[in-house]
Scaffold this motif. Structure first.
Motif, PDB file in Angstrom:
ATOM      1  N   ARG A   1       0.835  -1.195   0.000  1.00 29.65           N
ATOM      2  CA  ARG A   1       0.000   0.000   0.000  1.00 29.65           C
ATOM      3  C   ARG A   1       0.872   1.247   0.000  1.00 29.65           C
ATOM      4  O   ARG A   1       2.060   1.199   0.340  1.00 29.65           O
ATOM      5  N   LYS A   2       0.284   2.372  -0.396  1.00 27.79           N
ATOM      6  CA  LYS A   2       0.993   3.636  -0.347  1.00 27.79           C
ATOM      7  C   LYS A   2       1.082   4.108   1.103  1.00 27.79           C
ATOM      8  O   LYS A   2       0.281   3.742   1.942  1.00 27.79           O
TER       9      LYS A   2
ATOM     10  N   TYR B   1     -12.993   4.931  11.307  1.00 23.96           N
ATOM     11  CA  TYR B   1     -11.851   4.150  11.778  1.00 23.96           C
ATOM     12  C   TYR B   1     -11.588   3.048  10.769  1.00 23.96           C
ATOM     13  O   TYR B   1     -12.482   2.254  10.449  1.00 23.96           O
ATOM     14  N   LEU B   2     -10.351   2.977  10.260  1.00 26.98           N
ATOM     15  CA  LEU B   2      -9.978   1.954   9.284  1.00 26.98           C
ATOM     16  C   LEU B   2      -9.316   0.780   9.986  1.00 26.98           C
ATOM     17  O   LEU B   2      -8.325   0.947  10.706  1.00 26.98           O
TER      18      LEU B   2
ATOM     19  N   GLY C   1      -0.836  -3.576   6.696  1.00 29.03           N
ATOM     20  CA  GLY C   1      -1.370  -2.227   6.557  1.00 29.03           C
ATOM     21  C   GLY C   1      -2.529  -2.095   5.595  1.00 29.03           C
ATOM     22  O   GLY C   1      -3.038  -0.990   5.392  1.00 29.03           O
ATOM     23  N   ASN C   2      -2.958  -3.191   4.997  1.00 28.35           N
ATOM     24  CA  ASN C   2      -4.085  -3.131   4.072  1.00 28.35           C
ATOM     25  C   ASN C   2      -5.396  -2.943   4.832  1.00 28.35           C
ATOM     26  O   ASN C   2      -5.609  -3.554   5.889  1.00 28.35           O
ATOM     27  N   VAL C   3      -6.276  -2.116   4.295  1.00 26.97           N
ATOM     28  CA  VAL C   3      -7.574  -1.886   4.913  1.00 26.97           C
ATOM     29  C   VAL C   3      -8.461  -3.110   4.705  1.00 26.97           C
ATOM     30  O   VAL C   3      -8.656  -3.561   3.586  1.00 26.97           O
TER      31      VAL C   3
ATOM     32  N   ALA D   1      -7.775  -7.884  13.647  1.00 30.19           N
ATOM     33  CA  ALA D   1      -7.939  -8.379  12.281  1.00 30.19           C
ATOM     34  C   ALA D   1      -7.901  -9.906  12.287  1.00 30.19           C
ATOM     35  O   ALA D   1      -7.421 -10.522  13.245  1.00 30.19           O
ATOM     36  N   PRO D   2      -8.393 -10.543  11.219  1.00 27.12           N
ATOM     37  CA  PRO D   2      -8.349 -12.016  11.157  1.00 27.12           C
ATOM     38  C   PRO D   2      -6.949 -12.590  11.345  1.00 27.12           C
ATOM     39  O   PRO D   2      -6.818 -13.726  11.822  1.00 27.12           O
ATOM     40  N   ASP D   3      -5.912 -11.823  10.979  1.00 24.71           N
ATOM     41  CA  ASP D   3      -4.548 -12.327  11.163  1.00 24.71           C
ATOM     42  C   ASP D   3      -4.006 -12.028  12.555  1.00 24.71           C
ATOM     43  O   ASP D   3      -2.831 -12.256  12.838  1.00 24.71           O
TER      44      ASP D   3
END
Length: 382
Positions: A35-36, A195-196, A202-204, A245-247
């Motif tokens: 990601r940027k 909120y992301l 770092g991916n949304v 997150a799932p991870d």
């Protein structure tokens, strides 16, 4: 051939590493960002979680430790990951020998190097333009979020500070001489703030909306260039808790939008409530108290309302703040959190203190008596 006896040779090597950044990251056992902007990783040397940032831009890779002061480009990354960063020149000599051997760079032709140099000039110009555009876009988004939020008094953020943090913004010293409220204008509240949710790269992976305390982060000219965000529970009883997150990546309740190097959260003006410009115009000399966050900064105001108070956002920002201290500040008190078990935090604090002392001002530090920070001491937390 890359000649490390010359400055051009070092530039050639660094350009080669930027061109082969995937291989460099594999040497460092790091995944390439997808990601940027900045992607946060666990520190490759085990010094903290989600505190090590990588950023790929047009002119190559940048990295930094958000819980310390270590930073650099591809060569310094290799030095850090292999334990050479503390050596002379941030371990450049050892890292250079290593990458030249591992990446087969010992016999690069002059023709190839000349092509690389020409391409590098184009990349630098593009990267500078991209960086300005990106920073301005984030700053505009930060300003819009702050401008669209409400004054903090009477909101769940006000309740959070009072009930969870022991800071009553409707009581002295936040009451003016005419009984008006003079709570920090740098603090506001958004009832539904985006909120992301992000995974480990770092991916949304989703988004939520929740109440949020928003603090503006300003530059030396007083311009808002970033915001510090603290998401809250709906009733303001504490910070919000988002599912991982799932991870397994934890989702922090605090985030900064925008690049905050050199910025501060201006919490309090001190005796007389003069702006920096007014203080300088009147020849006033002040002490400024520097804290990391909002809550310990507000706690410092309760303890010493005669002083100006700024929150630095991060320990890694202390040296940058030292470089922007205005002429009206002749002494500095730095709140040191009790992070003695974190070598990177200790090193970052000492580097920041060195930068502050180098300004020629009187510099002192104050510690929390109880708990981690001044707010723990205020609340009597152990």
């Amino acid at each position: 051939m890359i000649n490390l006896r010359t400055r051009q040779g070092w530039d050639d090597l660094k350009q080669k590493l930027d061109d082969r950044i995937g291989e460099v990251l594999r040497l460092c056992k790091l995944e390439e960002p997808t990601r940027k902007g900045w992607t946060l990783y666990d520190d490759p040397r085990g010094d903290g979680q989600k505190c090590f940032g990588l950023c790929l831009r047009a002119d190559g890779l940048s990295w930094k430790k958000f819980n310390g002061t270590e930073k650099g480009r591809a060569l310094e990354l290799v030095a850090y990951c292999y334990g050479w960063y503390h050596m002379d020149k941030r371990g450049a000599d050892a890292a250079a020998r290593f990458v030249i051997e591992r990446l087969g760079l010992a016999h690069v032709s002059e023709e190839e190097l000349a092509r690389d140099r020409a391409a590098a000039k184009v990349k630098r110009v593009q990267a500078e333009a991209d960086n300005h555009k990106r920073r301005d876009k984030k700053a505009a988004a930060a300003f819009a979020a702050f401008a669209g939020a409400r004054p903090i008094i009477g909101t769940p953020a006000d309740l959070y500070l009072r009930d969870a943090r022991g800071i009553d913004l409707t009581a002295p010293p936040f009451v003016g001489p005419r009984r008006g409220n003079i709570a920090p204008g740098s603090l506001r509240f958004a009832p539904s703030h985006r909120y992301l949710l992000r995974d480990k790269t770092g991916n949304v992976i989703g988004e939520r909306a929740a109440p949020c305390m928003i603090a503006c982060c300003t530059d030396a000219q007083g311009q808002i260039r970033a915001i510090h965000q603290t998401w809250l529970k709906a009733d303001g009883s504490d910070k919000a808790k988002f599912p991982p997150a799932p991870d397994g990546t934890e989702q922090p309740a605090r985030k900064v939008l925008g690049e905050f190097a050199g910025l501060v959260i201006p919490l309090w003006r001190g005796a007389g409530h003069f702006s920096v410009k007014e203080a300088e115009a009147n020849g006033l000399l002040q002490t400024v108290i520097l804290t990391e966050g909002v809550e310990d900064g507000l706690s410092a105001i309760l303890a010493a309302p005669q002083h100006r108070v700024w929150a630095m956002i991060s320990l890694s920002n202390m040296a940058n703040v030292a470089a922007r201290l205005p002429a009206c500040i002749d002494s500095v008190i730095v709140h040191r959190q009790n992070d003695w078990d974190k070598p990177s935090a200790v090193a970052a604090f000492e580097r920041g203190m060195t930068a502050l002392r180098a300004t020629g001002r009187a510099v002192a530090e104050v510690h929390a008596v109880y708990g981690k920070d001044l707010n723990d001491t205020l609340r009597g937390a152990a």
